[in-house]
Motif scaffolding. Structure first.
Motif, short mmCIF file in Angstrom:
data_model
loop_
_atom_site.label_atom_id
_atom_site.label_comp_id
_atom_site.label_asym_id
_atom_site.label_seq_id
_atom_site.Cartn_x
_atom_site.Cartn_y
_atom_site.Cartn_z
N HIS A 112 12.03 76.86 24.24
CA HIS A 112 12.78 77.40 25.36
C HIS A 112 14.29 77.43 25.12
CE1 HIS A 112 9.24 76.34 28.21
NE2 HIS A 112 9.28 77.65 28.00
N GLY A 113 14.70 77.02 23.94
CA GLY A 113 16.13 77.06 23.62
C GLY A 113 16.93 75.93 24.22
N THR A 114 16.24 74.81 24.60
CA THR A 114 16.94 73.68 25.19
C THR A 114 17.97 73.10 24.24
OG1 THR A 114 14.99 73.12 26.50
CG2 THR A 114 16.63 71.39 26.21
N ASP A 115 17.61 72.98 22.97
CA ASP A 115 18.54 72.41 21.99
C ASP A 115 19.81 73.25 21.86
OD1 ASP A 115 17.09 74.51 20.87
OD2 ASP A 115 16.58 73.45 19.01
N LYS A 116 19.63 74.56 21.79
CA LYS A 116 20.80 75.44 21.65
C LYS A 116 21.63 75.47 22.94
CE LYS A 116 18.66 78.38 18.15
NZ LYS A 116 18.17 79.74 17.79
N ALA A 117 20.95 75.38 24.08
CA ALA A 117 21.67 75.37 25.35
C ALA A 117 22.51 74.11 25.49
CB ALA A 117 20.68 75.49 26.52
N LEU A 118 21.95 72.96 25.10
CA LEU A 118 22.70 71.72 25.17
C LEU A 118 23.94 71.77 24.29
CD1 LEU A 118 19.72 69.22 25.07
CD2 LEU A 118 21.39 69.37 26.92
N ILE A 119 23.78 72.25 23.07
CA ILE A 119 24.93 72.34 22.16
C ILE A 119 25.95 73.34 22.70
CG2 ILE A 119 25.67 73.04 19.85
CD1 ILE A 119 24.32 70.28 20.02
N GLY A 120 25.47 74.45 23.23
CA GLY A 120 26.39 75.42 23.82
C GLY A 120 27.19 74.83 24.96
N GLY A 121 26.52 74.08 25.84
CA GLY A 121 27.22 73.43 26.93
C GLY A 121 28.24 72.43 26.43
N ILE A 122 27.89 71.65 25.42
CA ILE A 122 28.81 70.68 24.85
C ILE A 122 30.05 71.39 24.30
CG2 ILE A 122 29.11 69.05 22.93
CD1 ILE A 122 26.19 68.21 23.42
N LEU A 123 29.86 72.60 23.79
CA LEU A 123 31.00 73.39 23.29
C LEU A 123 31.81 74.02 24.42
CD1 LEU A 123 29.29 75.22 20.29
CD2 LEU A 123 31.03 73.44 20.13
N GLY A 124 31.28 73.97 25.65
CA GLY A 124 31.99 74.55 26.78
C GLY A 124 31.45 75.88 27.24
N PHE A 125 30.27 76.30 26.72
CA PHE A 125 29.67 77.56 27.13
C PHE A 125 28.89 77.36 28.44
CE2 PHE A 125 28.97 78.63 22.32
CZ PHE A 125 30.33 78.63 22.13
N GLY A 126 29.01 78.28 29.36
CA GLY A 126 28.25 78.24 30.60
C GLY A 126 26.84 78.76 30.40
N ALA A 127 26.01 78.63 31.44
CA ALA A 127 24.61 79.04 31.34
C ALA A 127 24.44 80.54 31.14
CB ALA A 127 23.86 78.60 32.60
N ASP A 128 25.47 81.33 31.49
CA ASP A 128 25.39 82.78 31.35
C ASP A 128 26.14 83.28 30.12
OD1 ASP A 128 27.90 82.15 32.27
OD2 ASP A 128 28.01 83.78 33.72
N ASP A 129 26.54 82.39 29.25
CA ASP A 129 27.35 82.77 28.08
C ASP A 129 26.45 83.35 26.99
OD1 ASP A 129 28.98 82.65 25.64
OD2 ASP A 129 30.36 81.45 26.84
N SER A 130 26.78 84.54 26.52
CA SER A 130 25.96 85.22 25.53
C SER A 130 25.96 84.52 24.17
CB SER A 130 26.45 86.67 25.35
OG SER A 130 27.79 86.70 24.88
N ARG A 131 26.84 83.53 23.99
CA ARG A 131 26.90 82.80 22.72
C ARG A 131 25.86 81.68 22.63
NH1 ARG A 131 33.13 81.18 22.94
NH2 ARG A 131 32.48 80.90 25.13
N LEU A 132 25.18 81.37 23.71
CA LEU A 132 24.24 80.24 23.70
C LEU A 132 23.19 80.33 22.58
CD1 LEU A 132 23.44 79.40 27.45
CD2 LEU A 132 24.82 78.10 25.84
N PRO A 133 22.55 81.49 22.36
CA PRO A 133 21.52 81.53 21.31
C PRO A 133 22.06 81.22 19.92
CG PRO A 133 21.30 83.40 22.79
CD PRO A 133 22.61 82.75 23.11
N ASP A 134 23.36 81.39 19.72
CA ASP A 134 23.97 81.14 18.41
C ASP A 134 24.85 79.90 18.42
OD1 ASP A 134 22.91 83.61 17.30
OD2 ASP A 134 24.43 84.66 18.47
#
Length: 221
Positions: free
Chosen positions: A57-79
């Motif tokens: 479900h992409g939980t790992d990538k979402a957590l890292i994205g959030g730690i980087l400051g990305f919001g839940a709607d940020d297109s950078r989350l998958p990367d």
């Protein structure tokens, strides 16, 4: 009470799952807020459903994205892993089970040059989260409002001193929760407040003789 339309359709987010992706991103963002936007290392433990199905479900990538400051709607989350490497963020994942925890629970030990923090939080559906613990503070808050955590000793009048200081600084308290280790021992006051908290507020609270520590968590959008 009427139901908000956005509560029905769920949050604006990068999918596939509001609980495993959007909620996870918000948990990571809480860590980012606590460390003031600069995280250098994160050790992450996924529990229960997060551990079992989180990767798909992409939980790992979402957590890292959030730690980087990305919001839940940020297109950078998958990367987010690639962005983390570019930013010099070291991270590692572990998988565990704990029947006493919510199915979607994670602990994050994170640090930068100035401080470290340990957060346990749960994603409870629809992108909503509950912060369970922050360091030694036990709490149960959503992160929808600014949060003030105050460590102090259990003494008569301390709550009056804290609320008086809040009034003097024009801080409106929405919710307040108090817990103590034992009578006369260590205690924690958790405040959810409506308006932003400045360094002056922190200095005012820390000037109280009975207060040992102060932590501010800006609301998690």
């Amino acid at each position: 009470m009427s139901t908000n339309f956005f509560d029905v359709i769920g949050p604006v987010m990068i999918g596939p799952s509001s609980s495993h992706t959007a909620g996870a991103a918000r948990i990571g963002l809480a860590v980012n807020r606590i460390l003031k936007g600069c995280v250098k290392k994160a050790d992450i433990t996924l529990y229960n459903s997060f551990a079992e199905t989180g990767k798909g479900h992409g939980t790992d990538k979402a957590l890292i994205g959030g730690i980087l400051g990305f919001g839940a709607d940020d297109s950078r989350l998958p990367d987010s892993f690639e962005y983390a490497h570019e930013a010099g963020l070291e991270f590692a994942f572990k998988m565990k089970s704990n029947s006493s925890y919510h199915p979607n629970t994670v602990t994050i030990k994170a640090e930068n040059e100035e401080r470290s923090v340990k957060v346990r939080a749960s994603s409870v559906g629809g992108g909503s989260i509950r912060l369970n613990t922050v360091d030694q503070f036990a709490l149960d808050v959503s992160g929808d409002l600014d949060i003030i955590l105050i460590a102090h000793y259990d003494r008569p009048g301390v709550l009056a001193d804290i609320t008086t200081a809040m009034e003097e600084m024009s801080i409106n308290i929405a919710e307040m929760h108090v817990s103590r280790e034992r009578k006369g021992g260590e205690a924690v006051t958790v405040l959810e407040v409506d308006n932003g908290v400045t360094d002056e507020v922190r200095e005012k609270i820390m000037s109280l003789d009975i207060v040992e520590d102060f932590l501010f968590i800006p609301k998690i959008l």
